[in-house]
Design an enzyme around this catalytic site. Structure first.
Site: not given
Length: 300
Positions: A2-3, A61, A283
């Site tokens: 989650p950002e 976050k 990533r």
């Protein structure tokens, strides 16, 4: 993971559903989920029981619920799959297979911490004054933050962010622009998805050296990330599966609006060139080869 828009969606839901409620009981189902609370699960439960949630706050976050004495807070980091879910009735509060912590509230509802991959965590840390003496984070007029958050920079949606100082710090770095945007000590809340989307809007390649950025380009990069996160927030964040939901269990829909992230081989919405994917920091980074030309010299 989650950002910022996803965490802000959770903060807003907590503000609407649990403020003013007292914690009647705390059940820790998995001790690892309170591993950052150094005194252990019994102390974690003891410090919450009987306390009232006064404010829902976020920085980057991290999200926290300020407790009634104003000296400490329930702090949450959602990790990759953590969820804070408000269960309004006993029927809704059926144990989830990944339920880690349940906080029963005085009105019969409960606040559940559910986490499939267990990277998230809860704790009850003390608060410390912010370095600049300004409000601690979005949703708070208290100039204090939990100790584990003290090193985290303000984010692009924070109304008291010093944008000029961030631009100057960004240009002073010697790294790639995406690495800088992901550095939570420079500006918080920007993760992989919104960095790629923001840089596409700014027409900047992720490996562009920060020391070569003109001031207008640095501002454009921040503007792009700010715009895309604001739009995502309006749609409840980005959900690729059931792991990210708001406090009511609903998914966000911004994934339907992504221009380049996860769009390898699909046409760029601006010029039609197939989107490229590169390996980046274990990533992926997604760019348009035409709109975001690779720099001759870059920080990869």
């Amino acid at each position: 993971m989650p950002e910022l828009p996803e965490v802000e969606t959770v903060r807003d839901g907590l503000a609407r559903h649990v403020l003013g409620r007292r914690v009647a009981r705390v059940d820790v189902h998995r001790e690892y989920s309170v591993r950052r609370h150094a005194e252990g699960p019994l102390d974690f439960a003891g410090r919450l029981t009987g306390r009232r949630f006064e404010a829902a706050v976020r920085r980057g976050k991290f999200v926290w619920l300020l407790l009634d004495d104003g000296d400490d807070a329930l702090l949450a980091h959602l990790g990759m799959s953590g969820q804070l879910l408000v269960r309004q009735t006993p029927d809704e509060a059926v144990d989830h297979p990944h339920l880690r912590v349940r906080m029963a509230l005085d009105d019969g509802s409960s606040l559940d911490f559910v986490d499939q991959r267990t990277f998230g965590h809860l704790s009850v840390p003390d608060l410390v004054p912010t370095a600049d003496g300004l409000p601690g984070g979005l949703g708070s007029d208290v100039a204090a933050v939990p100790v584990p958050v003290a090193h985290i920079a303000r984010d692009l949606l924070d109304p008291v962010l010093d944008r000029a100082a961030v631009v100057a710090a960004l240009r002073a770095r010697r790294t790639g622009i995406k690495r800088a945007l992901l550095d939570q000590t420079l500006v918080s809340g920007v993760g992989n998805i919104y960095a790629d989307e923001g840089l596409w809007r700014a027409r900047l390649h992720y490996a562009r050296p920060t020391e070569t950025l003109r001031r207008a380009e640095a501002e454009r990069a921040l503007d792009g990330a700010h715009e895309v996160m604001t739009e995502a927030l309006r749609q409840g964040g980005t959900s690729f599966d059931a792991l990210y939901v708001n406090v009511n269990g609903a998914s966000g829909y911004f994934d339907r609006s992504l221009a380049v992230y996860g769009q390898e081989g699909r046409p760029c919405p601006r010029c039609g060139t197939p989107v490229r994917r590169d390996e980046f920091m274990n990533r992926s980074s997604y760019t348009c080869p035409v709109c975001q030309p690779r720099p001759r010299r870059g920080h990869w």
